[in-house]
Motif scaffolding. Sequence first.
Motif, PDB file in Angstrom:
ATOM      1  N   LEU A 119       0.816  -1.217   0.000  1.00  0.00           N
ATOM      2  CA  LEU A 119       0.000   0.000   0.000  1.00  0.00           C
ATOM      3  C   LEU A 119       0.849   1.267   0.000  1.00  0.00           C
ATOM      4  O   LEU A 119       0.357   2.335  -0.345  1.00  0.00           O
ATOM      5  CB  LEU A 119      -0.930   0.011   1.229  1.00  0.00           C
ATOM      6  CG  LEU A 119      -2.008  -1.079   1.250  1.00  0.00           C
ATOM      7  CD1 LEU A 119      -2.689  -1.137   2.616  1.00  0.00           C
ATOM      8  CD2 LEU A 119      -3.044  -0.831   0.161  1.00  0.00           C
ATOM      9  N   ALA A 120       2.104   1.161   0.407  1.00  0.00           N
ATOM     10  CA  ALA A 120       2.981   2.340   0.449  1.00  0.00           C
ATOM     11  C   ALA A 120       4.398   1.897   0.112  1.00  0.00           C
ATOM     12  O   ALA A 120       5.297   1.936   0.936  1.00  0.00           O
ATOM     13  CB  ALA A 120       2.926   2.989   1.829  1.00  0.00           C
ATOM     14  N   PRO A 121       4.594   1.487  -1.140  1.00  0.00           N
ATOM     15  CA  PRO A 121       5.876   0.867  -1.526  1.00  0.00           C
ATOM     16  C   PRO A 121       7.069   1.811  -1.406  1.00  0.00           C
ATOM     17  O   PRO A 121       8.197   1.350  -1.273  1.00  0.00           O
ATOM     18  CB  PRO A 121       5.646   0.454  -2.986  1.00  0.00           C
ATOM     19  CG  PRO A 121       4.464   1.231  -3.463  1.00  0.00           C
ATOM     20  CD  PRO A 121       3.626   1.504  -2.253  1.00  0.00           C
ATOM     21  N   LEU A 122       6.824   3.119  -1.428  1.00  0.00           N
ATOM     22  CA  LEU A 122       7.939   4.062  -1.315  1.00  0.00           C
ATOM     23  C   LEU A 122       8.211   4.459   0.128  1.00  0.00           C
ATOM     24  O   LEU A 122       9.289   4.971   0.434  1.00  0.00           O
ATOM     25  CB  LEU A 122       7.650   5.337  -2.119  1.00  0.00           C
ATOM     26  CG  LEU A 122       7.441   5.142  -3.624  1.00  0.00           C
ATOM     27  CD1 LEU A 122       7.112   6.466  -4.284  1.00  0.00           C
ATOM     28  CD2 LEU A 122       8.683   4.524  -4.258  1.00  0.00           C
ATOM     29  N   HIS A 123       7.242   4.250   1.011  1.00  0.00           N
ATOM     30  CA  HIS A 123       7.370   4.778   2.368  1.00  0.00           C
ATOM     31  C   HIS A 123       7.631   3.728   3.433  1.00  0.00           C
ATOM     32  O   HIS A 123       8.497   3.906   4.283  1.00  0.00           O
ATOM     33  CB  HIS A 123       6.114   5.586   2.725  1.00  0.00           C
ATOM     34  CG  HIS A 123       5.964   6.813   1.894  1.00  0.00           C
ATOM     35  ND1 HIS A 123       5.157   6.871   0.780  1.00  0.00           N
ATOM     36  CD2 HIS A 123       6.554   8.031   1.995  1.00  0.00           C
ATOM     37  CE1 HIS A 123       5.250   8.071   0.243  1.00  0.00           C
ATOM     38  NE2 HIS A 123       6.079   8.795   0.953  1.00  0.00           N
ATOM     39  N   ASN A 124       6.862   2.643   3.431  1.00  0.00           N
ATOM     40  CA  ASN A 124       7.040   1.667   4.509  1.00  0.00           C
ATOM     41  C   ASN A 124       8.429   1.031   4.521  1.00  0.00           C
ATOM     42  O   ASN A 124       8.993   0.821   5.610  1.00  0.00           O
ATOM     43  CB  ASN A 124       5.948   0.588   4.458  1.00  0.00           C
ATOM     44  CG  ASN A 124       4.667   1.041   5.157  1.00  0.00           C
ATOM     45  OD1 ASN A 124       4.468   2.239   5.351  1.00  0.00           O
ATOM     46  ND2 ASN A 124       3.810   0.106   5.544  1.00  0.00           N
ATOM     47  N   PRO A 125       9.057   0.717   3.375  1.00  0.00           N
ATOM     48  CA  PRO A 125      10.397   0.111   3.440  1.00  0.00           C
ATOM     49  C   PRO A 125      11.437   0.974   4.159  1.00  0.00           C
ATOM     50  O   PRO A 125      12.118   0.461   5.055  1.00  0.00           O
ATOM     51  CB  PRO A 125      10.728  -0.146   1.965  1.00  0.00           C
ATOM     52  CG  PRO A 125       9.392  -0.324   1.314  1.00  0.00           C
ATOM     53  CD  PRO A 125       8.485   0.662   2.020  1.00  0.00           C
ATOM     54  N   PRO A 126      11.562   2.282   3.853  1.00  0.00           N
ATOM     55  CA  PRO A 126      12.531   3.062   4.645  1.00  0.00           C
ATOM     56  C   PRO A 126      12.138   3.169   6.118  1.00  0.00           C
ATOM     57  O   PRO A 126      13.011   3.211   6.986  1.00  0.00           O
ATOM     58  CB  PRO A 126      12.550   4.439   3.968  1.00  0.00           C
ATOM     59  CG  PRO A 126      11.367   4.480   3.069  1.00  0.00           C
ATOM     60  CD  PRO A 126      11.051   3.063   2.715  1.00  0.00           C
ATOM     61  N   ASN A 127      10.837   3.215   6.424  1.00  0.00           N
ATOM     62  CA  ASN A 127      10.402   3.220   7.827  1.00  0.00           C
ATOM     63  C   ASN A 127      10.937   1.971   8.529  1.00  0.00           C
ATOM     64  O   ASN A 127      11.466   2.037   9.638  1.00  0.00           O
ATOM     65  CB  ASN A 127       8.875   3.244   7.944  1.00  0.00           C
ATOM     66  CG  ASN A 127       8.203   4.478   7.339  1.00  0.00           C
ATOM     67  OD1 ASN A 127       7.027   4.445   7.010  1.00  0.00           O
ATOM     68  ND2 ASN A 127       8.943   5.564   7.176  1.00  0.00           N
ATOM     69  N   LEU A 128      10.820   0.838   7.850  1.00  0.00           N
ATOM     70  CA  LEU A 128      11.295  -0.433   8.420  1.00  0.00           C
ATOM     71  C   LEU A 128      12.809  -0.450   8.569  1.00  0.00           C
ATOM     72  O   LEU A 128      13.349  -0.968   9.559  1.00  0.00           O
ATOM     73  CB  LEU A 128      10.847  -1.606   7.538  1.00  0.00           C
ATOM     74  CG  LEU A 128       9.381  -1.995   7.688  1.00  0.00           C
ATOM     75  CD1 LEU A 128       8.919  -2.825   6.497  1.00  0.00           C
ATOM     76  CD2 LEU A 128       9.151  -2.759   8.999  1.00  0.00           C
ATOM     77  N   LYS A 129      13.492   0.145   7.603  1.00  0.00           N
ATOM     78  CA  LYS A 129      14.963   0.210   7.695  1.00  0.00           C
ATOM     79  C   LYS A 129      15.398   0.956   8.946  1.00  0.00           C
ATOM     80  O   LYS A 129      16.344   0.577   9.620  1.00  0.00           O
ATOM     81  CB  LYS A 129      15.541   0.895   6.457  1.00  0.00           C
ATOM     82  CG  LYS A 129      15.608  -0.029   5.252  1.00  0.00           C
ATOM     83  CD  LYS A 129      16.305   0.677   4.094  1.00  0.00           C
ATOM     84  CE  LYS A 129      16.236  -0.195   2.836  1.00  0.00           C
ATOM     85  NZ  LYS A 129      16.645   0.564   1.642  1.00  0.00           N
ATOM     86  N   GLY A 130      14.687   2.035   9.244  1.00  0.00           N
ATOM     87  CA  GLY A 130      15.002   2.826  10.438  1.00  0.00           C
ATOM     88  C   GLY A 130      14.804   2.024  11.705  1.00  0.00           C
ATOM     89  O   GLY A 130      15.623   2.073  12.632  1.00  0.00           O
ATOM     90  N   ILE A 131      13.723   1.274  11.758  1.00  0.00           N
ATOM     91  CA  ILE A 131      13.417   0.447  12.929  1.00  0.00           C
ATOM     92  C   ILE A 131      14.509  -0.602  13.136  1.00  0.00           C
ATOM     93  O   ILE A 131      15.045  -0.779  14.239  1.00  0.00           O
ATOM     94  CB  ILE A 131      12.034  -0.225  12.758  1.00  0.00           C
ATOM     95  CG1 ILE A 131      10.930   0.848  12.781  1.00  0.00           C
ATOM     96  CG2 ILE A 131      11.811  -1.294  13.829  1.00  0.00           C
ATOM     97  CD1 ILE A 131       9.552   0.345  12.331  1.00  0.00           C
ATOM     98  N   ARG A 132      14.901  -1.255  12.042  1.00  0.00           N
ATOM     99  CA  ARG A 132      15.910  -2.321  12.132  1.00  0.00           C
ATOM    100  C   ARG A 132      17.281  -1.759  12.478  1.00  0.00           C
ATOM    101  O   ARG A 132      18.042  -2.365  13.243  1.00  0.00           O
ATOM    102  CB  ARG A 132      15.942  -3.109  10.818  1.00  0.00           C
ATOM    103  CG  ARG A 132      14.710  -3.990  10.675  1.00  0.00           C
ATOM    104  CD  ARG A 132      14.711  -4.734   9.350  1.00  0.00           C
ATOM    105  NE  ARG A 132      13.582  -5.660   9.290  1.00  0.00           N
ATOM    106  CZ  ARG A 132      12.748  -5.762   8.249  1.00  0.00           C
ATOM    107  NH1 ARG A 132      12.949  -5.025   7.169  1.00  0.00           N
ATOM    108  NH2 ARG A 132      11.759  -6.625   8.276  1.00  0.00           N
ATOM    109  N   ALA A 133      17.589  -0.598  11.906  1.00  0.00           N
ATOM    110  CA  ALA A 133      18.893   0.021  12.190  1.00  0.00           C
ATOM    111  C   ALA A 133      19.014   0.355  13.675  1.00  0.00           C
ATOM    112  O   ALA A 133      20.032   0.059  14.315  1.00  0.00           O
ATOM    113  CB  ALA A 133      19.073   1.278  11.344  1.00  0.00           C
ATOM    114  N   MET A 134      17.967   0.939  14.247  1.00  0.00           N
ATOM    115  CA  MET A 134      18.003   1.293  15.667  1.00  0.00           C
ATOM    116  C   MET A 134      18.173   0.059  16.538  1.00  0.00           C
ATOM    117  O   MET A 134      18.899   0.083  17.544  1.00  0.00           O
ATOM    118  CB  MET A 134      16.726   2.042  16.080  1.00  0.00           C
ATOM    119  CG  MET A 134      16.674   3.511  15.736  1.00  0.00           C
ATOM    120  SD  MET A 134      18.095   4.503  16.253  1.00  0.00           S
ATOM    121  CE  MET A 134      18.236   4.122  17.995  1.00  0.00           C
ATOM    122  N   ASP A 135      17.491  -1.022  16.144  1.00  0.00           N
ATOM    123  CA  ASP A 135      17.578  -2.244  16.941  1.00  0.00           C
ATOM    124  C   ASP A 135      18.977  -2.859  16.862  1.00  0.00           C
ATOM    125  O   ASP A 135      19.453  -3.480  17.812  1.00  0.00           O
ATOM    126  CB  ASP A 135      16.522  -3.246  16.471  1.00  0.00           C
ATOM    127  CG  ASP A 135      16.332  -4.348  17.495  1.00  0.00           C
ATOM    128  OD1 ASP A 135      16.067  -4.023  18.681  1.00  0.00           O
ATOM    129  OD2 ASP A 135      16.471  -5.532  17.130  1.00  0.00           O
TER     130      ASP A 135
END
Lengths: 400, 400
Positions: A119-135
């Motif tokens: 539903l948001a192919p341009l937005h959700n992937p970078p959001n997820l990258k940020g979450i994983r990077a912080m973890d």
Amino acid sequence: MIILVLNCGSSSVKYKLFDMSKQEVMAQGGVEKLGLPGSFLKFTLPSGEKVVLEKELPEHNVAIQFILSTLTDNKYGCLKSLNEIDAVGHRVVHGGEKFSSSVRITNEVIGKVVECIDLAPLHNPPNLKGIRAMDAIIPGIPQVAVFDTAFHQTMPDYAYMYGLPYSLYKKYGIRRYGFHGTSHRFVSQRACDVLGVPYEKQRIITAHIGNGGSITAIKDGKSIDTTMGLTPVEGLLMGTRCGDVDAGALSFIMDKEGLNAAGLSDLINKQSGVMGLSSISSDMREIEAAIEDGDKKAILTMNVYNYRIKKYIGAYAAALGGLDLLIFTGGVGENQWSTRTAVCRDMEFMGIKLDEAKNDHMRGQEMIISTPDSKVTVMVVPTDEELTIAKDTLEILSKE
Amino acid sequence: MIILVLNCGSSSVKYKLFDMSKQEVMAQGGVEKLGLPGSFLKFTLPSGEKVVLEKELPEHNVAIQFILSTLTDNKYGCLKSLNEIDAVGHRVVHGGEKFSSSVRITNEVIGKVVECIDLAPLHNPPNLKGIRAMDAIIPGIPQVAVFDTAFHQTMPDYAYMYGLPYSLYKKYGIRRYGFHGTSHRFVSQRACDVLGVPYEKQRIITAHIGNGGSITAIKDGKSIDTTMGLTPVEGLLMGTRCGDVDAGALSFIMDKEGLNAAGLSDLINKQSGVMGLSSISSDMREIEAAIEDGDKKAILTMNVYNYRIKKYIGAYAAALGGLDLLIFTGGVGENQWSTRTAVCRDMEFMGIKLDEAKNDHMRGQEMIISTPDSKVTVMVVPTDEELTIAKDTLEILSKE
Ligand SMILES: Nc1ncnc2c1ncn2[C@@H]1O[C@H](COP(=O)(O)OP(=O)(O)O)[C@@H](O)[C@H]1O
Ligand SMILES: Nc1ncnc2c1ncn2[C@@H]1O[C@H](COP(=O)(O)OP(=O)(O)O)[C@@H](O)[C@H]1O
């Protein structure tokens, strides 16, 4: 409690660090041109001084690592150690029908955000990258996801369903979701706080008008309709997005211009809106300047821009059965007073009376701009999405 | 004065013969399945009896010749000779920006209608065939063109321009034109006549809701906005057309389903709307029946249908700066009283108070359905597009 708020886009990472005991911003800035030549980190020091550090930043995790290193830097930093950060709040764009409020991030949550990528192919992937990077950088740090769509999940089905085959809803989740939810929620609650009226008993319209823009109808504290749809293209005239348009006109144009789906998407997202109509700029300040010079297309663009907002206010007043509170926010809503004037003109039939003396030339302040005898209170409330994300994060963690 | 009104579609020719001295219908009927196997002519005799004559009708001129032969037929006819017909009025769908009122048909007019074919490739060509056929059969007979789009040519630019690149307007004339103009004009004038109020000083919303549907805002006798656009797809939920939809959702669907421009056009024109959403039927009577049986998708469809009408009434009241007169017409507007109830519910804030006793179960009658103390007068006015075409024809010829 110190909370880091991250907004990870495809080529940018914005951040704000909050000391929640005082609701104070400790640090803020962002990486731009991520993954591109000339990437850099720009941030503002407590003195107000701006610092730009150029650096090759090929990936989100590298960018976030770099941001964090400046937070503890001898020269620029405000933290002794990263361990002082208690939690991270992330802006996540699309929560589909899976999230109706902010949530503590778990593996299960990540799985659901992945399911919403479609539903948001341009937005959700970078959001997820940020979450994983912080973890990866601070293992086990509590993280919270705050969705642009969540606030609108209370819409009734007749407001979110399109007149398309029902099977497309079942198959792909095609329906109205709406965006800017964090902003609509913040400014509406804030206005009620300031006015001392119960949020759960108001009929509110919030106009978040910036480069992107959306209007929301809020009844008894719940979003009941909003102008953006499955995607952020629908509704108002925006910087480069077309907003509402005849679907038949689109198949007509595709046919004439030989466009495919990707060509259509490019047209409606990047070549339209204020830019496309004015042929001048996507920035409303430049449209205002061109109007000063008497440019006819700039005048037309401004009129279309204002007229759409006005029509939605009428439409949503009908949906709400009347209006108590009208709120302007976003870059244009907060600053461009001529738009507020044009939108509120001749709206006395529904109880809106603007105090022109207060509204004229007023920029960027929280203020009531209706007359004392106006049935509808009209306000400007500067939005603060990052603070809302930080507050949500604090609230979720303190409940645990 | 005897006037023949013709409405030539791609596979149908509808006609009504008027004796204008008494404003009476002398004959009416139509050819269906034109150019297809099983074509036939169906008409109603003065007694009310219906006659069906099957005949191979490959072309518009053959069909019109056949219609005219029954008008002078010994058994079925009402004319002694075709020479009794004084003039012909044609419904023409698209007049683009070239026609803002009805006109006497000349070679120049035909040339301009040809230039508008691009905007209505399915409609203008059969309209032209009808005009040419009549001229061949009764050479020199005065003919008048009455356009669906003409009434809306008074819209201000900010209401008709889309948020698309300005170049597309210049290149192809892409803008809102609107349709059903003859109906919106007729019912709004008729209502003012009945009420004895000056047409040039009213703020009127006309809701023409049938299989196709559109809503128009009329200020001081002039259309200032309407829901249909470049094509009749935009706006309300219709029988099989989607109405308003997120442009971004369309490129999304095209991508997922592998549709091209023609596939998109088919989806939004033929597979959507009431039919697509309900999976039951495009006919509102069948939706009402399914609601009786508790069908959930039928209930959803009805709610979406009514909600869109309500929102446009709010939007256009804002555009008009308040409302004096709200008019319902068309198959659904005249008959489906539950839609009128739903649309007018909780609209007192803008001065609408429905008289439920009058409205409930009322079908097909000209009637005021608001309470005496309602600020806005709400009326049902059965539409009569053919009579309007005949009147325009008479008026234009009598001026010559
Ligand atoms: N002082 C101002 N006067 C008029 N317009 C302004 C002013 N400040 C910002 N804007 C307009 O606000 C828009 C950007 O709004 P913003 O809310 O920052 O956008 P975004 O949707 O990217 O968050 C631009 O069109 C800009 O011209
Ligand atoms: N008595 C009725 N009750 C409810 N709906 C009706 C009634 N009569 C007609 N309709 C509805 O009106 C619609 C057709 O309207 P009409 O104005 O004839 O359409 P068109 O746009 O083809 O001219 C259909 O959905 C039909 O079900």
